[in-house]
Design an enzyme around this catalytic site. Structure first.
Site, short mmCIF file in Angstrom:
data_model
loop_
_atom_site.label_atom_id
_atom_site.label_comp_id
_atom_site.label_asym_id
_atom_site.label_seq_id
_atom_site.Cartn_x
_atom_site.Cartn_y
_atom_site.Cartn_z
N LYS A 177 -9.08 9.76 0.93
CA LYS A 177 -10.11 9.61 2.20
C LYS A 177 -10.30 10.86 2.90
O LYS A 177 -11.21 11.06 3.67
CB LYS A 177 -9.49 8.39 2.98
CG LYS A 177 -9.66 6.94 2.35
CD LYS A 177 -9.01 6.01 2.93
CE LYS A 177 -9.40 4.52 2.38
NZ LYS A 177 -8.63 3.31 2.94
N ALA A 209 -6.02 6.36 6.49
CA ALA A 209 -5.04 5.56 6.08
C ALA A 209 -5.39 4.63 4.93
O ALA A 209 -6.47 4.29 4.97
CB ALA A 209 -4.42 4.63 7.44
N ASP A 210 -4.42 4.00 4.28
CA ASP A 210 -4.76 2.92 3.28
C ASP A 210 -3.72 1.96 3.35
O ASP A 210 -2.36 2.69 3.27
CB ASP A 210 -5.03 3.68 1.79
CG ASP A 210 -5.69 2.32 0.96
OD1 ASP A 210 -6.98 1.96 1.03
OD2 ASP A 210 -4.89 1.74 0.39
N THR A 211 -3.58 0.52 3.33
CA THR A 211 -2.69 -0.23 3.08
C THR A 211 -2.77 -1.12 1.83
O THR A 211 -3.91 -1.59 1.33
CB THR A 211 -2.69 -0.99 4.32
OG1 THR A 211 -2.52 -0.30 5.44
CG2 THR A 211 -1.46 -2.36 4.30
N GLY A 268 0.03 4.22 3.44
CA GLY A 268 -0.16 5.32 3.23
C GLY A 268 -0.92 6.02 4.57
O GLY A 268 -2.01 5.63 4.95
#
Length: 191
Positions: free
Chosen positions: A54, A71-73, A108
């Site tokens: 991203k 961010a990524d969850t 992340g």
């Protein structure tokens, strides 16, 4: 020292709220990316990999002195990633799987400038009590958690009645490990 303008590369209202509560001045710029990852990645690496991807999507349109936070969850149960549900029945199925079990939430984060990227992740163990079918149905129909990894948000009703403990950062489960992010951003001279 450079002065960086802070940009949040997320449309998540939860992440925006957390950044505001941290006291940072920022603008929001979202670039849509496909959440694809190599099948060889371990489940604990996916969130950070996607956050970096991203961040890379912003590089062509970035200006000097801009710093983009992406961010990524992911929600991981029994070494399987539970992504965002595709529909309401899928959300119900995910909550049925999580009911009475412990799972990992991994977020992340990537900080991107034209000079490079810095990434990290955080993990929190979440324990769900045994949920009744009526509780799951009520939550899914009222809150429609289709934009949430694992089909739930800890700060909503289901978290209040169904999560009896966590090990790690609460805010990581909300979608941003704020303490780690704050410490990382202290290395930059923000405007």
């Amino acid at each position: 020292m450079m002065n960086y303008s802070l940009i949040l590369g997320s449309q998540s209202s939860r992440r925006q709220q957390l950044m505001e509560e941290l006291g940072f001045s920022f603008t929001t710029r979202v670039i849509s990316t496909e959440e694809l990852f190599p099948s060889s990645l371990g489940v604990d690496q996916i969130a950070e990999y996607l956050a970096v991807e991203k961040g890379k999507a912003h590089l062509p349109s970035m200006h000097p002195h801009e710093l983009v936070v992406t961010a990524d969850t992911t929600v991981v149960l029994n070494q399987q990633v539970l992504n965002k549900p595709k529909d309401l029945p899928d959300a119900i199925h995910m909550l049925q799987q999580l009911s009475g079990c412990a799972h990992q939430v991994i977020t992340g984060v990537c900080l991107t400038t034209l000079d490079g990227q810095q990434s990290f992740s955080d993990r929190t163990k979440v324990y769900f009590t045994k949920l009744m079918e009526g509780e799951i149905d009520y939550y899914v129909k009222k809150f429609r958690p289709l934009d949430k990894a694992g089909g739930y948000a800890i700060q909503e009703w289901i978290g209040m009645i169904g999560i009896n403990r966590i090990e790690g950062s609460y805010y990581n489960v909300v979608g941003l490990p704020v303490e780690k992010l704050y410490q990382a951003l202290k290395d930059y001279n923000l405007k």
